[in-house]
Design a protein around this motif. Structure first.
Motif, PDB file in Angstrom:
ATOM      1  N   THR A  28      47.360  49.947  42.850  1.00 31.57           N
ATOM      2  CA  THR A  28      47.557  48.521  42.581  1.00 31.57           C
ATOM      3  C   THR A  28      46.964  48.111  41.238  1.00 31.57           C
ATOM      4  OG1 THR A  28      45.525  47.960  43.771  1.00 31.57           O
ATOM      5  CG2 THR A  28      47.603  47.902  45.020  1.00 31.57           C
ATOM      6  N   ARG A  29      45.996  48.862  40.749  1.00 33.09           N
ATOM      7  CA  ARG A  29      45.401  48.626  39.425  1.00 33.09           C
ATOM      8  C   ARG A  29      45.032  49.961  38.814  1.00 33.09           C
ATOM      9  NH1 ARG A  29      41.434  44.077  38.542  1.00 33.09           N
ATOM     10  NH2 ARG A  29      41.347  44.998  36.474  1.00 33.09           N
ATOM     11  N   LEU A  30      45.226  50.061  37.528  1.00 32.17           N
ATOM     12  CA  LEU A  30      44.774  51.217  36.765  1.00 32.17           C
ATOM     13  C   LEU A  30      44.740  50.749  35.309  1.00 32.17           C
ATOM     14  CD1 LEU A  30      43.908  54.167  36.955  1.00 32.17           C
ATOM     15  CD2 LEU A  30      46.289  54.829  36.641  1.00 32.17           C
ATOM     16  N   ASP A  31      43.573  50.277  34.883  1.00 26.91           N
ATOM     17  CA  ASP A  31      43.471  49.687  33.556  1.00 26.91           C
ATOM     18  C   ASP A  31      42.066  49.853  32.997  1.00 26.91           C
ATOM     19  OD1 ASP A  31      41.903  47.274  34.531  1.00 26.91           O
ATOM     20  OD2 ASP A  31      43.802  46.843  35.526  1.00 26.91           O
ATOM     21  N   MET A  88      44.641  49.114  17.474  1.00 26.34           N
ATOM     22  CA  MET A  88      43.942  48.679  16.264  1.00 26.34           C
ATOM     23  C   MET A  88      42.516  49.223  16.282  1.00 26.34           C
ATOM     24  SD  MET A  88      45.210  44.758  15.841  1.00 26.34           S
ATOM     25  CE  MET A  88      45.307  44.315  17.560  1.00 26.34           C
ATOM     26  N   LEU A  89      42.079  49.746  15.175  1.00 21.15           N
ATOM     27  CA  LEU A  89      40.703  50.218  15.052  1.00 21.15           C
ATOM     28  C   LEU A  89      39.734  49.039  15.080  1.00 21.15           C
ATOM     29  CD1 LEU A  89      41.067  52.973  12.316  1.00 21.15           C
ATOM     30  CD2 LEU A  89      40.566  53.329  14.744  1.00 21.15           C
ATOM     31  N   ASP A  90      38.533  49.303  15.572  1.00 24.93           N
ATOM     32  CA  ASP A  90      37.425  48.341  15.561  1.00 24.93           C
ATOM     33  C   ASP A  90      37.715  47.060  16.333  1.00 24.93           C
ATOM     34  OD1 ASP A  90      35.824  50.027  13.904  1.00 24.93           O
ATOM     35  OD2 ASP A  90      37.013  49.367  12.186  1.00 24.93           O
ATOM     36  N   LYS A  91      38.546  47.152  17.362  1.00 19.23           N
ATOM     37  CA  LYS A  91      38.868  45.983  18.178  1.00 19.23           C
ATOM     38  C   LYS A  91      38.996  46.413  19.636  1.00 19.23           C
ATOM     39  CE  LYS A  91      42.171  42.252  18.502  1.00 19.23           C
ATOM     40  NZ  LYS A  91      42.604  41.691  19.464  1.00 19.23           N
ATOM     41  N   TRP A  92      38.305  45.694  20.523  1.00 20.09           N
ATOM     42  CA  TRP A  92      38.459  45.962  21.949  1.00 20.09           C
ATOM     43  C   TRP A  92      39.861  45.552  22.369  1.00 20.09           C
ATOM     44  CZ3 TRP A  92      35.594  48.782  25.077  1.00 20.09           C
ATOM     45  CH2 TRP A  92      34.266  49.020  24.740  1.00 20.09           C
ATOM     46  N   GLN A  93      40.559  46.465  23.071  1.00 16.45           N
ATOM     47  CA  GLN A  93      41.900  46.187  23.560  1.00 16.45           C
ATOM     48  C   GLN A  93      42.001  46.577  25.027  1.00 16.45           C
ATOM     49  OE1 GLN A  93      43.795  48.379  20.081  1.00 16.45           O
ATOM     50  NE2 GLN A  93      45.354  46.819  20.521  1.00 16.45           N
ATOM     51  N   PHE A  94      42.780  45.792  25.763  1.00 14.89           N
ATOM     52  CA  PHE A  94      43.019  46.031  27.181  1.00 14.89           C
ATOM     53  C   PHE A  94      44.288  46.865  27.336  1.00 14.89           C
ATOM     54  CE2 PHE A  94      45.062  44.759  31.185  1.00 14.89           C
ATOM     55  CZ  PHE A  94      44.047  45.076  32.081  1.00 14.89           C
ATOM     56  N   TRP A  95      44.198  47.916  28.168  1.00  8.06           N
ATOM     57  CA  TRP A  95      45.348  48.794  28.417  1.00  8.06           C
ATOM     58  C   TRP A  95      45.626  48.846  29.913  1.00  8.06           C
ATOM     59  CZ3 TRP A  95      47.878  49.641  24.207  1.00  8.06           C
ATOM     60  CH2 TRP A  95      47.188  49.635  22.992  1.00  8.06           C
ATOM     61  N   ASP A  96      46.843  48.489  30.303  1.00  6.20           N
ATOM     62  CA  ASP A  96      47.275  48.486  31.700  1.00  6.20           C
ATOM     63  C   ASP A  96      48.165  49.707  31.917  1.00  6.20           C
ATOM     64  OD1 ASP A  96      48.427  48.064  34.186  1.00  6.20           O
ATOM     65  OD2 ASP A  96      48.909  45.958  33.814  1.00  6.20           O
ATOM     66  N   ALA A  97      47.688  50.662  32.681  1.00  4.86           N
ATOM     67  CA  ALA A  97      48.415  51.918  32.887  1.00  4.86           C
ATOM     68  C   ALA A  97      49.466  51.825  33.984  1.00  4.86           C
ATOM     69  CB  ALA A  97      47.427  53.040  33.189  1.00  4.86           C
ATOM     70  N   LEU A  98      49.655  50.638  34.567  1.00  4.05           N
ATOM     71  CA  LEU A  98      50.720  50.443  35.553  1.00  4.05           C
ATOM     72  C   LEU A  98      51.801  49.491  35.051  1.00  4.05           C
ATOM     73  CD1 LEU A  98      48.725  50.234  38.914  1.00  4.05           C
ATOM     74  CD2 LEU A  98      49.805  52.223  37.863  1.00  4.05           C
ATOM     75  N   ARG A  99      51.436  48.318  34.551  1.00  7.91           N
ATOM     76  CA  ARG A  99      52.367  47.266  34.113  1.00  7.91           C
ATOM     77  C   ARG A  99      53.360  46.974  35.234  1.00  7.91           C
ATOM     78  NH1 ARG A  99      50.672  44.201  29.965  1.00  7.91           N
ATOM     79  NH2 ARG A  99      52.669  43.934  28.939  1.00  7.91           N
ATOM     80  N   THR A 100      52.839  46.515  36.358  1.00  9.42           N
ATOM     81  CA  THR A 100      53.635  46.266  37.554  1.00  9.42           C
ATOM     82  C   THR A 100      54.421  44.971  37.421  1.00  9.42           C
ATOM     83  OG1 THR A 100      51.866  47.324  38.797  1.00  9.42           O
ATOM     84  CG2 THR A 100      53.524  46.136  40.072  1.00  9.42           C
ATOM     85  N   ASP A 101      55.711  45.007  37.800  1.00 11.66           N
ATOM     86  CA  ASP A 101      56.516  43.783  37.795  1.00 11.66           C
ATOM     87  C   ASP A 101      56.536  43.171  39.191  1.00 11.66           C
ATOM     88  OD1 ASP A 101      58.430  45.129  39.356  1.00 11.66           O
ATOM     89  OD2 ASP A 101      59.843  45.371  37.697  1.00 11.66           O
ATOM     90  N   ALA A 102      57.285  42.084  39.369  1.00 10.83           N
ATOM     91  CA  ALA A 102      57.330  41.355  40.639  1.00 10.83           C
ATOM     92  C   ALA A 102      57.905  42.192  41.779  1.00 10.83           C
ATOM     93  CB  ALA A 102      58.136  40.077  40.471  1.00 10.83           C
ATOM     94  N   THR A 103      58.679  43.237  41.452  1.00  9.49           N
ATOM     95  CA  THR A 103      59.264  44.082  42.496  1.00  9.49           C
ATOM     96  C   THR A 103      58.378  45.271  42.846  1.00  9.49           C
ATOM     97  OG1 THR A 103      60.476  45.529  40.979  1.00  9.49           O
ATOM     98  CG2 THR A 103      61.570  43.472  41.654  1.00  9.49           C
ATOM     99  N   ALA A 168      35.034  48.945  31.617  1.00  7.37           N
ATOM    100  CA  ALA A 168      35.762  48.259  32.695  1.00  7.37           C
ATOM    101  C   ALA A 168      36.988  49.050  33.147  1.00  7.37           C
ATOM    102  CB  ALA A 168      36.127  46.841  32.265  1.00  7.37           C
ATOM    103  N   PHE A 169      36.807  50.339  33.370  1.00  5.65           N
ATOM    104  CA  PHE A 169      37.872  51.200  33.884  1.00  5.65           C
ATOM    105  C   PHE A 169      38.055  50.845  35.363  1.00  5.65           C
ATOM    106  CE2 PHE A 169      39.084  55.606  35.436  1.00  5.65           C
ATOM    107  CZ  PHE A 169      40.396  55.507  35.009  1.00  5.65           C
ATOM    108  N   THR A 170      39.236  50.313  35.708  1.00  7.89           N
ATOM    109  CA  THR A 170      39.469  49.767  37.047  1.00  7.89           C
ATOM    110  C   THR A 170      40.593  50.514  37.737  1.00  7.89           C
ATOM    111  OG1 THR A 170      38.719  47.594  36.330  1.00  7.89           O
ATOM    112  CG2 THR A 170      40.020  47.676  38.352  1.00  7.89           C
ATOM    113  N   ILE A 171      40.331  50.878  38.994  1.00  4.82           N
ATOM    114  CA  ILE A 171      41.331  51.549  39.818  1.00  4.82           C
ATOM    115  C   ILE A 171      41.408  50.809  41.145  1.00  4.82           C
ATOM    116  CG2 ILE A 171      42.082  53.698  40.876  1.00  4.82           C
ATOM    117  CD1 ILE A 171      40.143  55.141  39.008  1.00  4.82           C
ATOM    118  N   GLY A 172      42.619  50.441  41.528  1.00  5.94           N
ATOM    119  CA  GLY A 172      42.839  49.795  42.819  1.00  5.94           C
ATOM    120  C   GLY A 172      43.893  50.555  43.586  1.00  5.94           C
ATOM    121  N   LYS A 173      43.717  50.596  44.900  1.00  5.54           N
ATOM    122  CA  LYS A 173      44.716  51.264  45.741  1.00  5.54           C
ATOM    123  C   LYS A 173      44.951  50.442  46.993  1.00  5.54           C
ATOM    124  CE  LYS A 173      41.268  54.421  47.684  1.00  5.54           C
ATOM    125  NZ  LYS A 173      40.968  55.799  48.015  1.00  5.54           N
TER     126      LYS A 173
END
Length: 194
Positions: A28-31, A88-103, A168-173
């Protein structure tokens, strides 16, 4: 990670063992958040999942999520749908390894170490949902009790300096009893303040 056994790869890796036998379809989460100060121009901290296809607890494949392939310029059609970055270098960025849609479809782009012709890195990379459709019982599997099948890695290239951070490595199942577990969980591994 694939090697010929001769390369002097440098990398840092964190592993989690608590996701053994978690089906990919139940995630459900992997980011995570990442910030890079120096790398090889393409390789930000990335996720690797060791995968079992058939329930025998043997690693059949390794799936790789890399930030570089999550935008249209580098990841083609899949990257356009994932629509993250650019890095981008030198900038904190959020990465979503699922990118789940409404379906419930996962649109983040992943590549396969063992099936690189079907699930390649680069401009023709494919979404995680395509991999799950091809392998509906694909589950994360641990190498052994000390080496978890969920990894976050920085580096893994020859003679390159990597200097960066992950937080903030997050994993949800979502546990529906399909793998013998009976409680849902979402865990964030908080390593430092951003």
């Amino acid at each position: 990670m694939p090697t010929t056994g001769t390369e002097p790869f440098t990398f840092a890796r964190l592993r989690a063992t608590r996701y053994h036998r978690t089906y990919l379809r139940d995630l459900t989460r992997l980011d995570y958040w990442a910030c890079d100060e120096e790398n090889n121009g393409q390789q930000w901290p990335f996720i690797a999942l060791e995968i079992d296809h058939n329930g025998d607890n043997v690693i059949d494949d390794e799936l790789i999520f890399e930030p570089a392939w999550q935008n249209a310029a580098e990841g083609g059609e899949c990257g356009a749908i994932s629509n993250q970055g650019p890095e981008m270098l030198d900038k904190w960025q959020f990465w979503d390894a699922l990118r789940t849609d409404a379906t419930g479809q996962f649109h983040a782009c992943w590549w396969s170490v063992e099936e690189m012709t079907v699930f390649p890195p680069g401009f023709t990379i494919r979404p995680l949902s395509d991999y799950i459709a091809a392998h509906p019982n694909a589950a994360i599997v641990n190498l052994d009790g000390n080496h978890g099948g969920v990894q976050i890695i920085h580096g893994f290239a020859e003679n390159i300096t990597f200097n960066g951070w992950v937080d903030a490595f997050t994993i949800g199942k979502d546990i529906n009893g399909s793998n013998g577990q009976t409680s849902n969980s979402t865990i964030t591994y908080d390593f430092q303040q951003r």
